[in-house]
Design an enzyme around this catalytic site. Structure first.
Site, short mmCIF file in Angstrom:
data_model
loop_
_atom_site.label_atom_id
_atom_site.label_comp_id
_atom_site.label_asym_id
_atom_site.label_seq_id
_atom_site.Cartn_x
_atom_site.Cartn_y
_atom_site.Cartn_z
N ARG A 109 -128.16 15.81 12.88
CA ARG A 109 -127.69 17.12 12.89
C ARG A 109 -127.51 17.58 11.34
O ARG A 109 -127.86 18.74 11.11
CB ARG A 109 -126.60 17.30 13.68
CG ARG A 109 -126.95 17.13 15.24
CD ARG A 109 -125.68 17.26 16.35
NE ARG A 109 -126.26 17.17 17.53
CZ ARG A 109 -125.45 16.83 18.50
NH1 ARG A 109 -124.02 16.55 18.41
NH2 ARG A 109 -125.86 16.75 19.85
N TYR A 145 -134.60 20.97 17.90
CA TYR A 145 -134.25 19.45 18.00
C TYR A 145 -132.84 19.17 17.66
O TYR A 145 -132.28 19.80 17.11
CB TYR A 145 -135.38 18.74 17.71
CG TYR A 145 -135.66 18.76 16.01
CD1 TYR A 145 -135.06 19.15 15.21
CD2 TYR A 145 -137.12 18.06 15.81
CE1 TYR A 145 -135.46 19.22 13.71
CE2 TYR A 145 -137.52 18.15 14.57
CZ TYR A 145 -136.76 18.49 13.47
OH TYR A 145 -137.21 18.41 12.29
N GLU A 146 -132.62 18.12 17.92
CA GLU A 146 -131.25 17.39 17.60
C GLU A 146 -130.02 18.20 18.37
O GLU A 146 -129.04 18.35 17.66
CB GLU A 146 -130.89 17.18 16.13
CG GLU A 146 -131.75 16.29 15.50
CD GLU A 146 -132.10 14.91 16.25
OE1 GLU A 146 -131.06 14.70 16.72
OE2 GLU A 146 -133.30 14.36 16.22
N GLY A 147 -130.20 18.64 19.51
CA GLY A 147 -129.23 19.50 20.22
C GLY A 147 -129.63 21.16 19.78
O GLY A 147 -129.60 21.17 18.52
N GLN A 153 -125.33 23.48 20.26
CA GLN A 153 -124.39 23.53 18.89
C GLN A 153 -123.09 24.31 19.15
O GLN A 153 -122.06 24.05 18.97
CB GLN A 153 -124.99 23.62 17.76
CG GLN A 153 -126.40 22.59 17.42
CD GLN A 153 -125.77 21.23 17.69
OE1 GLN A 153 -124.78 20.82 17.03
NE2 GLN A 153 -126.66 20.29 18.29
#
Length: 598
Positions: free
Chosen positions: A298, A442-444, A449
């Site tokens: 992140r 991506y990555e949440g 977030q």
């Protein structure tokens, strides 16, 4: 064709004049001898690698993409990528921030982060191959067994082997408790893992000898949901006792995704067909190890958008100075030309300044976050480690979401500066926009977030961490209380800091009655928090620059810093007022809409 110049002067400003990282590093034993000259020299050489080796491959790599051989399941990266990676390894760049115990150079994390910003500006798609290795390395270093560390970390440090994170399945993204990949214990203590993963960046390629996959899977007797997820290390090639490569493991690429951007990054559909793996950490505790990698990723994704914001800004400025179009509204500026350069027009400057303000604010936040991570892992004082970890946990979703949202807005604005030419491939701008868009997903996703920030990091401890950050703002405001030249920078951020307590309490109280209120407010809330953080750093940057100017420093760098700060607070920071109003509007206008979707 686009160009790129590493922003070394601003990096040095952030590290040495704003954050004084060398002074802080002296309190960390392994970095006590670090000096500014060494940091600057490393980054200068890193900038050469980014500009001379990676940047020329960006457009061509995007056009060529990756190729999958369905018979062998092998992936060929674009022309020049493999050779560039060999230069990266040969230059020792893979080992820059890694532990000397595994052959690393042991340089501070902030140096590695600044280096990666330049790599992302030069070629985000290429940078994803080595970039993911750092997260896999960190996860194994924190949770791996001694045998796993001895087997994998030296080769990953050198860059001889790369790493991935295998989480997502076609029916579940962030909701990892729904995953179906299974792991069966074998008599020898290993596991046979079967399932399918999608969206695996760098899951297969031709740049390294081996690929070390960190895979989430469920044991056959695992409890349901996220509490039944375990983590396994699954190499592409099995590793013999002497460290040499053995037979091909049962994990392979079954397909490549055809994407909007980062086309030179192999985004793979991975098939696990009885692949051999070993467990990382305890059974059903896989998220502990994976979160190390996810949080690193992140921060890395925020850095990707920072890099794209910088390179898009640089090219837009060059074009705006050269392109002539119409005359200035306030009178002719270029008398020797048929028209004035478009940089004289107010809205063009607004777009350029927006990108610059977001790039320089993001760079300060990234460097600050890197120092917090360094302190959390390595500071000898337990309380410093605890405080740094707590603050970084709150800032991580802001780094990921706020910087990537800003990157999307900035690259789009910089494309707009080019007018119709921005939409044409050879100028490079449309690629920056396409590449930037994935970073919000991506990555949440950035909504995830936002929920993490508001629900877990803020309301989860009744705003305690937010109040700690507020004390930093309060201390700055007190320090500059009698300085009239700082009023335009201090007053907005101090006022917002005071408003955040009531604003947060209102959302929290409404959320106790109806959890949808948190979901409805979260995205707006994160953006307000992002401006609070950026505002703090922009006020501090203005403080440093004004002091230099007052002392007679003629370097125009400081005038530019003050002018950019003035723009940020006048044109971008006021967005917070609207965001707080929309966050307070509640969930009813969103959820009481069944007729709309009938």
């Amino acid at each position: 064709m686009p160009s790129y110049t590493p922003p070394l002067r601003d990096m040095q400003f952030v590290m040495h004049e704003l954050l004084h990282v060398v002074d802080d590093l002296k309190h960390i034993p392994k970095h006590a001898d670090m000096d500014a000259d060494t940091i600057n020299a490393v980054l200068e050489e890193g900038g050469k690698f980014a500009t001379e080796v990676l940047f020329p491959l960006n457009i061509s790599g995007d056009a060529e993409g990756c190729t999958l051989d369905p018979k062998t399941h092998s992936v060929t990266t674009p022309k020049g990528f493999k050779e560039a990676y060999a230069q990266y390894v040969e230059g020792g760049w893979a080992a820059l921030g890694c532990d000397p115990a595994y052959g690393g150079q042991g340089l501070p994390l902030v140096v590695n982060q600044m280096f990666y910003e330049m790599l992302n500006s030069a070629n985000q798609a290429w940078t994803m191959y080595p970039g993911l290795t750092h997260g896999a390395y960190a996860s194994l270093a924190a949770h791996g067994t001694d045998e796993q560390k001895a087997t994998y970390l030296h080769k990953m440090t050198s860059g001889q082997w790369t790493g991935t994170m295998c989480l997502t399945e076609s029916h579940c993204g962030t909701d990892l408790g729904l995953m179906r990949t299974k792991a069966e214990l074998q008599p020898d203590g290993s596991y046979r893992i079967t399932g399918n993963k999608i969206f695996i960046s760098a899951g297969e390629h031709d740049m390294s000898e081996n690929i070390v996959h960190l895979v989430l899977a469920r044991l056959t007797d695992a409890p349901p949901g996220i509490k039944g997820v375990s983590l396994f290390v699954v190499p592409k090639f099995l590793v013999n006792a002497d460290g040499s490569l053995g037979e091909r493991n049962g994990i392979y690429c079954g397909g490549l995704e055809h994407k909007m951007g980062i086309k030179a990054s192999a985004t793979c559909q991975m098939v696990l067909d009885g692949a051999v793996g070993s467990m990382v950490g305890a059974p059903n505790k896989g998220m502990n190890g994976m979160f190390v990698m996810m949080n690193a990723a992140r921060l890395g994704v925020g850095n990707q958008s920072l890099g794209l914001t910088e390179v898009a800004y640089q090219n837009a400025v060059i074009y705006a100075k050269d392109r002539i179009q119409m005359r200035s509204l306030s009178g002719v500026k270029a008398k020797d030309k048929a028209a004035d350069p478009i940089i004289v027009h107010p809205d063009v400057r607004k777009m350029l300044l927006t990108a610059r303000a977001y790039a320089e604010g993001g760079r300060a936040l990234q460097a600050y976050g890197s120092m917090l991570l360094e302190q959390e892992h390595s500071h000898p004082d337990e309380q410093v480690r605890k405080d740094a970890g707590e603050l970084l946990a709150m800032l991580t979703p802001i780094v990921k979401a706020f910087i990537t949202d800003n990157g999307w807005a900035a690259t789009s604005s910089c494309l707009q500066v080019f007018g119709g030419h921005g939409f044409i491939k050879e100028w490079g701008m449309e690629q920056f926009v396409r590449d930037a868009r994935i970073n919000m997903i991506y990555e949440g996703t950035n909504t995830i977030q936002s929920l993490d920030l508001l629900g877990r990091k803020i309301l989860g401890n009744q705003g305690a961490t937010l109040r700690k950050f507020g004390k930093l703002i309060g201390a700055l405001a007190k320090e500059e209380a009698s300085n009239a030249s700082m009023k335009e920078f201090i007053t907005p951020v101090a006022t917002l800091g005071e408003q955040m307590t009531q604003f947060t309490m209102e959302i929290g109280m409404k959320g106790m009655q109806n959890p949808d209120e948190v979901g409805a407010a979260a995205v707006d809330y994160l953006r307000v928090a992002g401006h609070l953080v950026f505002g703090y750093f922009w006020a501090r940057m203005a403080q440093v620059a004004l002091r230099e100017i007052a002392e007679g420093n003629p370097d125009p760098f400081y005038q530019a810093k003050v002018q950019t700060a003035r723009f940020y607070f006048a044109k971008l920071f006021p967005e917070t007022a609207t965001l707080m109003q929309t966050a307070r509007a509640g969930s009813a206008v969103l959820m009481d809409t069944d007729a709309v979707f009938a």
